[in-house]
Write an enzyme that holds these catalytic residues in place. Sequence first.
Site, mmCIF file in Angstrom:
data_model
loop_
_atom_site.group_PDB
_atom_site.id
_atom_site.type_symbol
_atom_site.label_atom_id
_atom_site.label_comp_id
_atom_site.label_asym_id
_atom_site.label_seq_id
_atom_site.Cartn_x
_atom_site.Cartn_y
_atom_site.Cartn_z
ATOM 1 N N THR A 111 0.794 -1.234 0.000
ATOM 2 C CA THR A 111 0.000 0.000 0.000
ATOM 3 C C THR A 111 0.828 1.286 0.000
ATOM 4 O O THR A 111 0.740 2.075 -0.929
ATOM 5 C CB THR A 111 -0.989 0.014 1.172
ATOM 6 N N ALA A 112 1.630 1.532 1.028
ATOM 7 C CA ALA A 112 2.386 2.784 1.091
ATOM 8 C C ALA A 112 3.520 2.654 2.101
ATOM 9 O O ALA A 112 3.343 2.071 3.177
ATOM 10 C CB ALA A 112 1.483 3.948 1.489
ATOM 11 N N ALA A 129 0.388 -3.747 4.283
ATOM 12 C CA ALA A 129 -0.115 -2.389 4.461
ATOM 13 C C ALA A 129 1.011 -1.426 4.839
ATOM 14 O O ALA A 129 2.186 -1.789 4.897
ATOM 15 C CB ALA A 129 -1.236 -2.380 5.493
ATOM 16 N N HIS A 130 0.641 -0.216 5.136
ATOM 17 C CA HIS A 130 1.570 0.903 5.311
ATOM 18 C C HIS A 130 2.612 0.682 6.410
ATOM 19 O O HIS A 130 2.374 0.005 7.410
ATOM 20 C CB HIS A 130 0.785 2.183 5.625
ATOM 21 N N ASP A 131 3.779 1.268 6.183
ATOM 22 C CA ASP A 131 4.836 1.354 7.201
ATOM 23 C C ASP A 131 5.282 -0.017 7.715
ATOM 24 O O ASP A 131 5.526 -0.199 8.919
ATOM 25 C CB ASP A 131 4.393 2.235 8.375
#
Length: 207
Positions: A111-112, A129-131
């Site tokens: 995702t990011a 997912a993120h981070d």
Amino acid sequence: MTLAIYGPGGFGRELASIARHQRDVLFVSDAQGEIGRYMSGIPVIAFSELKERKSVEVVIAVADAAIRRRLARKCEDCGIQFGELTSTSHERGDGVSVQKGGIFCGFTSLTADVRIGQHFHANIYSYVAHDCIIGDYVTLAPRACINGNTIIEDDVYIGTGAILKQGTPDKPLRIGQGAIIGMGAVVTKDIAPGAVVVGNPARPLER
């Protein structure tokens, strides 16, 4: 450039169905019974023949991290380059970095602000997912759900349908090196290196 899929087993044949629409494909095998055959209409060659070919990149279609490491080292010692195999339905957001040898099957997502290590496998419908920070030789089985602020160390296997609870920026969820997360497990706490966990919530498997 030709893509050589090291390992013509079930997962390798799934990958061939993705790759053959993008470029020329070969299978590579160390099993004498497979070499010289056609599997899914694709020729299977020996590693010795692969070494002689030019304009070829390799991805390794073996889930076991230790075997994947050994095969990657074998290729590196011969100067063979690694590619990346990515389905057209794979999605990748901003701030994502991926190292060599990655495999991203259909309907997978990064995702990011995600960092992915070498020779990563994301099977169908899995996401990161993120981070998140993912180590080398990590495998996500189908529908594995890695939520935000998670650190996954090297050689981890995450089974089909497993869900990892989101961590926080100051306390990310951490999965230790070589851990195995069983099918359908729900991980709410850190997992120790080498542990095998199952269930909801995930607990160490009784041996």
